[in-house]
Motif scaffolding. Structure first.
Motif, mmCIF file in Angstrom:
data_model
loop_
_atom_site.group_PDB
_atom_site.id
_atom_site.type_symbol
_atom_site.label_atom_id
_atom_site.label_comp_id
_atom_site.label_asym_id
_atom_site.label_seq_id
_atom_site.Cartn_x
_atom_site.Cartn_y
_atom_site.Cartn_z
ATOM 1 N N LEU A 65 0.818 -1.217 0.000
ATOM 2 C CA LEU A 65 0.000 0.000 0.000
ATOM 3 C C LEU A 65 0.850 1.264 0.000
ATOM 4 N N GLY A 66 2.138 1.126 0.277
ATOM 5 C CA GLY A 66 3.035 2.274 0.244
ATOM 6 C C GLY A 66 3.827 2.396 -1.041
ATOM 7 N N GLN A 67 3.617 1.457 -1.984
ATOM 8 C CA GLN A 67 4.352 1.479 -3.249
ATOM 9 C C GLN A 67 3.658 2.433 -4.234
ATOM 10 N N THR A 68 4.401 3.396 -4.737
ATOM 11 C CA THR A 68 3.850 4.432 -5.617
ATOM 12 C C THR A 68 3.164 3.854 -6.842
ATOM 13 N N TYR A 69 3.826 2.900 -7.492
ATOM 14 C CA TYR A 69 3.282 2.367 -8.747
ATOM 15 C C TYR A 69 2.058 1.478 -8.513
ATOM 16 N N PHE A 70 1.955 0.873 -7.334
ATOM 17 C CA PHE A 70 0.756 0.105 -6.992
ATOM 18 C C PHE A 70 -0.439 1.042 -6.904
ATOM 19 N N TYR A 97 5.931 11.374 7.580
ATOM 20 C CA TYR A 97 7.078 10.639 7.046
ATOM 21 C C TYR A 97 6.871 10.325 5.573
ATOM 22 N N GLY A 98 7.941 10.466 4.775
ATOM 23 C CA GLY A 98 7.867 10.208 3.347
ATOM 24 C C GLY A 98 7.725 8.734 3.027
ATOM 25 N N GLY A 99 7.518 8.401 1.730
ATOM 26 C CA GLY A 99 7.267 7.034 1.316
ATOM 27 C C GLY A 99 8.326 6.052 1.752
ATOM 28 N N ARG A 100 9.596 6.343 1.479
ATOM 29 C CA ARG A 100 10.669 5.406 1.819
ATOM 30 C C ARG A 100 10.861 5.311 3.329
ATOM 31 N N ASP A 101 10.754 6.446 4.017
ATOM 32 C CA ASP A 101 10.905 6.445 5.478
ATOM 33 C C ASP A 101 9.775 5.666 6.152
ATOM 34 N N SER A 102 8.569 5.821 5.648
ATOM 35 C CA SER A 102 7.437 5.101 6.239
ATOM 36 C C SER A 102 7.579 3.598 6.053
#
Length: 337
Positions: A32-37, A299-304
């Motif tokens: 659910l945190g993957q941008t392309y998903f 928190y940003g995508g990678r940090d989360s």
């Protein structure tokens, strides 16, 4: 204390089912945190689309948990009728099918159906693995051997988290399809190798195969340098037969006996309340929606993704300590009494 190679090999091999459950249950958090998903399935978080996104993501978790509930109810009769190994095989096929469909999903409906199938399969798996382990483990080390179930669930939680984190830097659909596809690996290994492990002596005894049950017990307890080994095996088999006869005299193992038999009611209530209390800590919510929660507080995508993976990684230590001390300290004390 003698270590039987077959016994421990079987314990660790079926724990691939624990890995299958843990990975399948946890991978949705990083997915659910993957941008392309989110782009592929149009799961946007702006005001216009947030309601739709919340409905779909909630359903993705809900159908998995609902499927798990169905799987838990189904596995008992399947394991009694078709054997413990047969039940593991059925659970593995469903987990493999659900994982493959998730990795290849082309629309939300297909993904939801796949999540439901995975839920049924892993619900079966998380139940049958400790049953198999407890039925082949010797009494003196049953806690540590069945404890591998929890250790590998925690390990697979962490594995799912860090694989999702590593794949975040990838471009295109492989960013989310690859982590989802990896959940097919442990169930595939179980399907290929299930023939190599023995059936449990208790199931063989329950199905009128006492000679084969005793032979299997001998293989699981073989200790060439222990003079009393055969006597110990015969004593354990005698106790197993007597316990089985006592169980049969009390009923035939139907779900209705959970309610009708007072002793069973007590066990069900204790087991249910213990599990319910553990779930009330919010662990499932944090696990499934960790990325969403961390993103909501800045928190940003990678940090989360890193925070989610780090949180589930701590579960390995707790499970390992419990498995290590369980046979020495006792079950009730480990629960906190």
């Amino acid at each position: 204390m003698h270590i039987n190679f077959l016994n421990w090999s079987a314990i660790l091999f079926v724990a691939l089912g624990s890995v299958s459950y843990g990975y399948c249950a946890s991978i949705i958090a990083t997915t659910l945190g993957q941008t392309y998903f989110n782009e592929y399935f149009h799961l946007y978080t702006d005001d216009e689309h947030i309601s739709h996104t919340n409905n779909i993501t909630g359903a993705m978790n809900g159908v998995f948990q609902g499927g798990g509930f169905i799987g838990c109810l189904m596995i008992g009769p399947i394991a009694d009728k078709f054997s413990r190994k047969g039940a593991i095989l059925v659970a593995s096929f469903l987990s493999l099918l659900g994982g493959a469909l998730q990795a290849g999903a082309v629309n939300p409906a297909m993904f939801l159906v796949a999540r439901g199938i995975s839920g049924v399969g892993t619900g079966m798996m998380v139940t049958i693995v400790p049953i198999y382990q407890s039925e082949i483990a010797p009494a003196h080390s049953r806690g540590s051997q069945v404890g591998t179930h929890g250790v590998l669930i925690g390990t697979s939680y962490a594995l799912a988290g860090w694989i999702g984190y590593a794949c975040y830097q990838l471009s295109g659909q492989v960013q989310w399809r690859l982590p989802l596809a990896i959940q097919c690996v442990p169930s595939s290994l179980l399907i290929m190798g299930i023939w190599a492990i023995p059936e449990t002596p208790r199931w063989l005894l329950a199905n009128n195969k006492p000679e084969k049950a005793l032979d299997t017990l001998r293989r699981l307890r073989y200790a060439p340098n222990v003079p009393t080994n055969e006597t110990d095996i015969q004593d354990e088999f005698y106790a197993m037969r007597k316990q089985f006869e006592l169980d049969i005299s009390k009923g035939h193992g139907s779900y209705s006996e959970f309610v009708k038999v007072p002793a069973n009611r007590k066990r069900v209530v204790i087991g249910f309340l213990t599990t319910f209390a553990a779930q009330c800590t919010g662990t499932i919510v944090i696990n499934n929606y960790g990325v969403t929660l961390y993103s909501a507080i800045g928190y940003g995508g990678r940090d989360s993704l890193a925070l989610t993976a780090g949180w589930v990684t701590t579960s390995i230590l707790g499970n390992f300590i419990c498995a290590l001390i369980l046979d020495r300290v006792g079950r009730i004390r480990c629960l906190g009494k």
